[in-house]
Enzyme design. Structure first.
Site, PDB file in Angstrom:
ATOM      1  N   LYS A 188       0.944  -1.100  -0.255  1.00  0.00           N
ATOM      2  CA  LYS A 188       0.150   0.025  -0.131  1.00  0.00           C
ATOM      3  C   LYS A 188       1.221   1.441  -0.032  1.00  0.00           C
ATOM      4  O   LYS A 188       1.884   1.147   1.274  1.00  0.00           O
ATOM      5  CB  LYS A 188      -0.596   0.198   1.201  1.00  0.00           C
ATOM      6  CG  LYS A 188      -2.267   0.434   1.330  1.00  0.00           C
ATOM      7  CD  LYS A 188      -2.054   2.281   0.646  1.00  0.00           C
ATOM      8  CE  LYS A 188      -1.829   2.969   2.185  1.00  0.00           C
ATOM      9  NZ  LYS A 188      -2.253   4.351   1.573  1.00  0.00           N
ATOM     10  N   SER A 242       3.697   7.146  10.187  1.00  0.00           N
ATOM     11  CA  SER A 242       3.751   8.445  11.388  1.00  0.00           C
ATOM     12  C   SER A 242       3.720   7.318  12.636  1.00  0.00           C
ATOM     13  O   SER A 242       3.170   6.360  12.654  1.00  0.00           O
ATOM     14  CB  SER A 242       2.704   9.136  11.512  1.00  0.00           C
ATOM     15  OG  SER A 242       1.780   8.538  11.727  1.00  0.00           O
ATOM     16  N   GLU A 264       9.278   1.765  12.195  1.00  0.00           N
ATOM     17  CA  GLU A 264       9.922   2.987  11.800  1.00  0.00           C
ATOM     18  C   GLU A 264       8.974   3.993  11.189  1.00  0.00           C
ATOM     19  O   GLU A 264       8.072   3.893  10.880  1.00  0.00           O
ATOM     20  CB  GLU A 264      10.607   2.104  10.386  1.00  0.00           C
ATOM     21  CG  GLU A 264      11.586   2.927  10.701  1.00  0.00           C
ATOM     22  CD  GLU A 264      11.586   4.843  10.152  1.00  0.00           C
ATOM     23  OE1 GLU A 264      11.495   4.929  10.696  1.00  0.00           O
ATOM     24  OE2 GLU A 264      12.022   4.424   8.963  1.00  0.00           O
ATOM     25  N   CYS A 299      13.776  10.301   7.439  1.00  0.00           N
ATOM     26  CA  CYS A 299      13.382   9.662   8.661  1.00  0.00           C
ATOM     27  C   CYS A 299      14.930   9.543   9.867  1.00  0.00           C
ATOM     28  O   CYS A 299      14.518   9.758  10.750  1.00  0.00           O
ATOM     29  CB  CYS A 299      13.072   8.175   9.086  1.00  0.00           C
ATOM     30  SG  CYS A 299      12.194   7.092   7.278  1.00  0.00           S
ATOM     31  N   GLU A 396       8.867  15.543  16.711  1.00  0.00           N
ATOM     32  CA  GLU A 396       9.342  15.272  13.990  1.00  0.00           C
ATOM     33  C   GLU A 396       8.827  16.380  13.422  1.00  0.00           C
ATOM     34  O   GLU A 396       7.688  16.584  13.422  1.00  0.00           O
ATOM     35  CB  GLU A 396       9.081  13.956  14.046  1.00  0.00           C
ATOM     36  CG  GLU A 396       9.970  14.088  12.374  1.00  0.00           C
ATOM     37  CD  GLU A 396       9.891  12.383  11.745  1.00  0.00           C
ATOM     38  OE1 GLU A 396       8.537  11.433  12.686  1.00  0.00           O
ATOM     39  OE2 GLU A 396       9.802  11.556  11.656  1.00  0.00           O
TER      40      GLU A 396
HETATM   41  P1  ADP Z   1       2.898  10.315   7.525  1.00  0.00           P
HETATM   42  O1  ADP Z   1       1.693  11.970   8.561  1.00  0.00           O
HETATM   43  O2  ADP Z   1       4.042  11.074   7.202  1.00  0.00           O
HETATM   44  O3  ADP Z   1       2.252  11.007   5.659  1.00  0.00           O
HETATM   45  P2  ADP Z   1       1.050   7.917   7.811  1.00  0.00           P
HETATM   46  O4  ADP Z   1       1.358   7.354   9.051  1.00  0.00           O
HETATM   47  O5  ADP Z   1      -0.155   8.856   8.140  1.00  0.00           O
HETATM   48  O6  ADP Z   1       2.871   8.826   8.242  1.00  0.00           O
HETATM   49  O7  ADP Z   1       1.476   7.233   6.704  1.00  0.00           O
HETATM   50  C1  ADP Z   1       2.150   6.596   6.359  1.00  0.00           C
HETATM   51  C2  ADP Z   1       1.365   5.496   5.362  1.00  0.00           C
HETATM   52  O8  ADP Z   1       0.461   5.008   5.753  1.00  0.00           O
HETATM   53  C3  ADP Z   1       0.662   6.349   4.531  1.00  0.00           C
HETATM   54  O9  ADP Z   1       0.722   4.585   3.699  1.00  0.00           O
HETATM   55  C4  ADP Z   1      -0.806   6.100   4.825  1.00  0.00           C
HETATM   56  O10 ADP Z   1      -1.585   6.144   3.319  1.00  0.00           O
HETATM   57  C5  ADP Z   1      -0.867   5.064   5.534  1.00  0.00           C
HETATM   58  N1  ADP Z   1      -2.203   4.967   6.736  1.00  0.00           N
HETATM   59  C6  ADP Z   1      -2.371   6.429   7.208  1.00  0.00           C
HETATM   60  N2  ADP Z   1      -3.434   6.333   7.696  1.00  0.00           N
HETATM   61  C7  ADP Z   1      -3.487   4.982   8.183  1.00  0.00           C
HETATM   62  C8  ADP Z   1      -4.341   3.668   9.116  1.00  0.00           C
HETATM   63  N3  ADP Z   1      -4.924   4.340   9.385  1.00  0.00           N
HETATM   64  N4  ADP Z   1      -3.927   2.541   8.625  1.00  0.00           N
HETATM   65  C9  ADP Z   1      -3.210   2.003   7.499  1.00  0.00           C
HETATM   66  N5  ADP Z   1      -2.890   2.812   7.201  1.00  0.00           N
HETATM   67  C10 ADP Z   1      -2.641   3.925   6.939  1.00  0.00           C
END
Ligand code: ADP
Length: 492
Positions: A188, A242, A264, A299, A396
């Site tokens: 994904k 995140s 990570e 990161c 961060e």
């Molecule tokens: P950032 O804030 O740096 O975009 P995220 O953790 O939101 O960090 O995003 C990292 C990845 O996690 C992306 O591929 C995002 O689509 C996915 N992601 C975000 N929210 C969810 C969730 N609730 N469940 C699974 N994957 C998620």
């Protein structure tokens, strides 16, 4: 890398992208698409399929079938190696096209993107391909009346959720060892960096990956990512992103099938400059690149510089000169050193940190939005003279924003360095060998640089401690996530 070739590609129309499920390009089950906005100039680049829960489930089902029938896991490791090596060659052959496409989508400067994205992904696939037919099981030193065999078996279906800063590099850190190990994968990509991963997966099919072995479902995290995390058919979940999302993934694993989850989650990495650093100019130069390349969207970025007070003023002056000299600009100009910020949302978040520091009366050098007339999302590097209680010192930013804070003693440097919930990376600049090794031991992080920042290669592991995560990408240790140990206990 030739500028004319890049220029020929920079305006090329980009076809709409679809998922890759079970060896076929397919649209979203409800026909939904997401528009891709280029951070270079805010223009519409193309669309990709906006995945549904049904799409994620179809991809997981395909990966499950492909794993269970042994079309991949049942091959001899040397047979998997052959296909993966061919794939790496195809990625490398398309490196410039892939790099430009990725830059148009995520804004990274092309010089870095080429090396860190397609070329690094090709090298990663190759590294794990070459390793897999050299890993053997064990015969345990048991009582001679028994034979204890330790097999290493592929773990099953891997869900990989990856971020937007280095989609191909980080993606390959997951699917490289997973596929070499014999697992199947549902990938994904992030909402703002999806296209190159779909294209690379298509190259995998061309190289001979059987259908269903590597599936890519594009779309939103809370829909597609959440469906992968909640699935009863995903055995291992690997993630870079995140902390907030990481927590959701652990929760989803706990509520579903207790899948193994490897996270990570970024950092707030301390970069500690002692007065006895061998070369303060070099320290300033490398530290500047250690935070400002890819607009700080790294990161392991060294985002908290701690400087021994006796050289603090001199260091800040040198760092400011380095920051001012960084060429921020069009990411498709090969002389650019820092490209566009990935999205308007990220740019606004970066600017808020800077504004807040100014409002609190902190000295801030740089940090303005620039090149707004292009329609793109650009920001000049920011240096904030911060205190430990400041939000910008603790959280961060994931942007071109570095804090600089003085310290007086080694013990204080250690306390400041470790006074964070994160523990991904760090650096120590000192000419004192004993101090360097002492600091490596005392700093709680997965990676401690000495007299440098960044640039570690594939042969060493990368992983965090504390709330920066668990598990390791890179190196042979990455296989641990994708291989199960199985014991055969035989009475002789
Ligand atoms: P950032 O804030 O740096 O975009 P995220 O953790 O939101 O960090 O995003 C990292 C990845 O996690 C992306 O591929 C995002 O689509 C996915 N992601 C975000 N929210 C969810 C969730 N609730 N469940 C699974 N994957 C998620």
């Amino acid at each position: 890398m030739s500028q004319p070739r890049i220029d020929a590609l920079r305006k090329a129309p980009v076809e709409p992208f679809q998922h890759l499920i079970d060896g076929r390009s397919v649209p979203a089950s409800d026909g939904g698409v997401t528009t891709v906005v280029s951070p270079i100039d805010g223009s519409r680049l193309t669309t990709y399929a906006r995945g549904t829960v049904a799409d994620a489930e179809a991809a997981i089902a395909a990966a499950r079938r492909a794993f269970d029938d042994g079309r991949w896991s049942g091959l001899a490791p040397a047979a998997r190696k052959k296909i993966l090596l061919k794939w790496a060659d195809l990625i490398e052959a398309q490196a410039v096209d892939l790099a430009v496409l990725g830059v148009r989508e995520n804004g990274t400067e092309i010089g870095m993107a080429l090396k860190a994205e397609p070329l690094s992904a090709a090298a990663t696939v190759r590294y794990y391909a070459e390793a897999i037919d050299k890993l053997a099981g064990e015969i345990a030193p048991t009582d001679p009346a028994f034979l204890g065999l330790v097999h290493r078996e592929p773990a099953g279906v891997v869900g990989a959720i990856v971020p937007w800063n280095f989609p191909l590099m980080i993606g390959a850190w997951k699917f490289g060892p997973a596929l070499a190990a014999g697992c199947t994968v549902v990938l994904k990509p992030a909402e703002t960096a999806s296209l190159t991963l779909v294209r690379v997966a298509q190259l995998g099919l061309e190289a001979g990956l059987p259908a269903g072995v590597l599936n890519v479902v594009t779309g939103e995290g809370p829909v597609v990512g959440a469906a992968i995390a909640a699935s009863m058919d995903v055995d291992v979940l690997v993630f870079t992103g995140s902390g907030a999302t990481g927590r959701r993934l652990l929760e989803a694993a706990a509520r579903s099938n207790l899948k193994r989850v490897y996270l990570e989650l970024g950092g707030k990495s301390p970069n500690i400059v002692f007065a006895d650093a061998p070369d303060l100019d070099e320290a300033a130069k490398v530290s500047a690149m250690g935070i400002f390349r890819n607009s700080g969207q790294v990161c392991i970025a060294g985002s908290r510089i701690l400087v021994e007070r006796s050289v603090h003023a001199a260091f800040v002056e040198k760092l400011a000169a380095q920051a001012a000299a960084i060429r921020v600009g069009d990411p498709l100009d090969s002389t650019t050193q820092a490209g566009a910020v990935n999205s308007l949302r990220q740019l606004q978040q970066n600017l808020r940190f800077v504004a807040e520091a100014r409002e609190a009366g902190r000295t801030v050098i740089g940090g303005a939005r620039i090149r707004e007339e292009t329609g793109g999302f650009y920001m000049e590097p920011a240096i904030v003279e911060a205190r430990p209680e400041d939000r910008v010192f603790r959280e961060e930013v994931f942007g071109p924003v570095v804090t600089v804070t003085p310290f007086d003693t080694e013990a204080e440097a250690v306390a400041l360095a470790n006074g964070t919930s994160y523990g991904l990376a760090a650096a120590v600049w000192t000419g004192n060998l004993s101090r360097a090794h002492r600091m490596v031991r005392k700093i709680r992080a997965g990676l401690v640089h000495v007299n440098t920042y960044g640039g570690s290669d594939l042969t060493v592991p990368l992983g965090g401690v504390k709330q920066s995560g668990n598990g390791h990408d890179k190196s042979l240790h990455a296989f641990d996530k994708y291989l199960n140990l199985k014991t055969a206990w035989v009475k002789l």
